[in-house]
Design a protein around this motif. Structure first.
Motif, short mmCIF file in Angstrom:
data_model
loop_
_atom_site.label_atom_id
_atom_site.label_comp_id
_atom_site.label_asym_id
_atom_site.label_seq_id
_atom_site.Cartn_x
_atom_site.Cartn_y
_atom_site.Cartn_z
N UNK A 30 0.89 -1.86 0.28
CA UNK A 30 -0.85 -0.16 0.06
C UNK A 30 0.84 1.16 -0.18
N UNK A 31 0.36 2.11 -0.23
CA UNK A 31 1.26 3.28 -0.80
C UNK A 31 0.68 3.79 0.96
N UNK A 32 2.10 4.72 1.36
CA UNK A 32 2.64 5.33 3.12
C UNK A 32 0.48 6.23 3.40
N UNK A 33 0.10 5.59 4.08
CA UNK A 33 -0.79 6.04 4.97
C UNK A 33 -1.95 6.32 4.09
N UNK A 34 -2.54 5.02 3.69
CA UNK A 34 -3.64 4.12 2.70
C UNK A 34 -3.39 3.27 3.48
N UNK A 35 -4.96 3.11 4.63
CA UNK A 35 -4.93 1.78 5.75
C UNK A 35 -5.54 0.59 4.76
N UNK A 36 -5.89 0.63 3.69
CA UNK A 36 -6.71 -1.06 3.09
C UNK A 36 -6.05 -1.19 1.77
N UNK A 37 -6.43 -2.27 1.28
CA UNK A 37 -6.36 -2.21 -0.11
C UNK A 37 -7.13 -2.34 -1.28
N UNK A 38 -6.67 -2.29 -2.48
CA UNK A 38 -7.27 -1.76 -3.50
C UNK A 38 -6.50 -1.70 -4.07
N UNK A 39 -7.24 -2.42 -6.04
CA UNK A 39 -6.64 -3.04 -6.53
C UNK A 39 -6.82 -1.58 -7.90
N UNK A 40 -5.92 -1.79 -8.66
CA UNK A 40 -6.74 -1.09 -10.35
C UNK A 40 -5.45 -1.30 -11.44
N UNK A 41 -6.33 -0.98 -12.80
CA UNK A 41 -6.02 -1.64 -13.89
C UNK A 41 -5.47 -0.60 -14.91
N UNK A 42 -4.65 -1.07 -15.53
CA UNK A 42 -4.65 0.22 -16.62
C UNK A 42 -4.85 -0.38 -18.34
N UNK A 43 -5.70 0.98 -18.73
CA UNK A 43 -6.15 0.09 -19.81
C UNK A 43 -5.92 1.07 -21.24
N UNK A 44 -6.28 0.86 -22.12
CA UNK A 44 -6.20 1.27 -24.01
C UNK A 44 -7.16 3.06 -23.32
N UNK A 45 -6.95 3.91 -23.00
CA UNK A 45 -7.20 5.36 -23.45
C UNK A 45 -8.25 5.58 -24.33
N UNK A 46 -9.72 6.05 -24.62
CA UNK A 46 -10.26 6.08 -26.65
C UNK A 46 -10.18 7.67 -26.56
N UNK A 47 -10.31 7.90 -27.33
CA UNK A 47 -10.08 9.45 -27.77
C UNK A 47 -11.77 10.36 -27.35
N UNK A 48 -11.04 11.45 -26.99
CA UNK A 48 -12.74 12.90 -26.64
C UNK A 48 -12.46 12.96 -25.35
N UNK A 49 -13.71 13.24 -25.03
CA UNK A 49 -13.84 13.82 -23.44
C UNK A 49 -14.98 13.21 -23.41
N UNK A 50 -14.68 13.68 -21.80
CA UNK A 50 -16.49 12.92 -21.14
C UNK A 50 -18.11 14.26 -21.29
N UNK A 51 -19.04 13.42 -21.23
CA UNK A 51 -20.17 14.11 -21.70
C UNK A 51 -20.17 15.41 -21.13
N UNK A 52 -19.42 15.42 -19.80
CA UNK A 52 -19.80 16.36 -18.28
C UNK A 52 -18.54 17.55 -19.11
N UNK A 53 -17.66 17.30 -19.55
CA UNK A 53 -16.35 18.34 -20.44
C UNK A 53 -17.47 18.87 -21.83
#
Length: 166
Positions: A15-38
């Motif tokens: 874990x990174x320092x100061x983070x008291x819980x486990x988590x996972x993450x993934x790396x994926x291919x980005x897609x072109x464009x912007x969020x609909x909010x943007x």
């Protein structure tokens, strides 16, 4: 394109320092464009203009993506302007809208029906304004006594279609 390229888990890598819980993450291919909010903000500020053809294309691509998910028994669980990338400049042979952020999705397992968590257990039912209001009302009233499956995809879909087509 949506399959992760790599996966990291703090239970394996620490874990990174100061983070008291486990988590996972993934790396994926980005897609072109912007969020609909943007994109909505850019439209309001007159930095972006969308014609009817582009709006219809976004709608078509969203409906196609959701029909594929639904036909496989998958539920996104949090359709909202932050979880949809739009690309007004997409070539005609490429999608103009992409669903992202599947951290609230649900899929039926081999052992039976979709396993769901209540909101108190960390489950999600979507983003306010894009999920059925009764789910928020139930939660605010403290009635979180049953699992809430992320069944709000159709409500979120309809809200996004209204923004694009109305």
């Amino acid at each position: 394109m949506a399959a992760p390229r790599d996966w990291a888990d703090t239970a394996t890598y620490g874990r990174p320092g100061g983070v008291p819980f486990d988590f996972g993450g993934s790396l994926g291919q980005g897609v072109p464009g912007m969020t609909w909010l943007e994109a909505k903000l850019a439209i309001a500020e007159r930095r972006l203009e969308l014609d009817d053809t582009q709006r219809a294309r976004f709608s078509h691509d969203l409906l196609r993506a959701l029909s594929v998910l639904e036909s496989e028994g998958l539920v996104h669980g949090d359709l909202s302007p932050n979880n949809l990338i739009v690309d007004p400049r997409a070539p005609l042979d490429q999608p103009s809208a992409y669903l992202i952020d599947f951290d609230a999705f649900a899929v039926p397992g081999e052992a039976g029906p979709i396993a769901v968590l209540s909101v108190a257990e960390g489950g999600s039912f979507g983003t306010e304004g894009y999920a059925p209001p009764e789910l928020f009302a139930r939660y605010e009233e403290g009635r979180d006594d049953r699992p809430i499956a992320p069944y709000s995809d159709r409500f979120g879909r309809d809200m996004l279609l209204l923004e694009w087509l109305a």
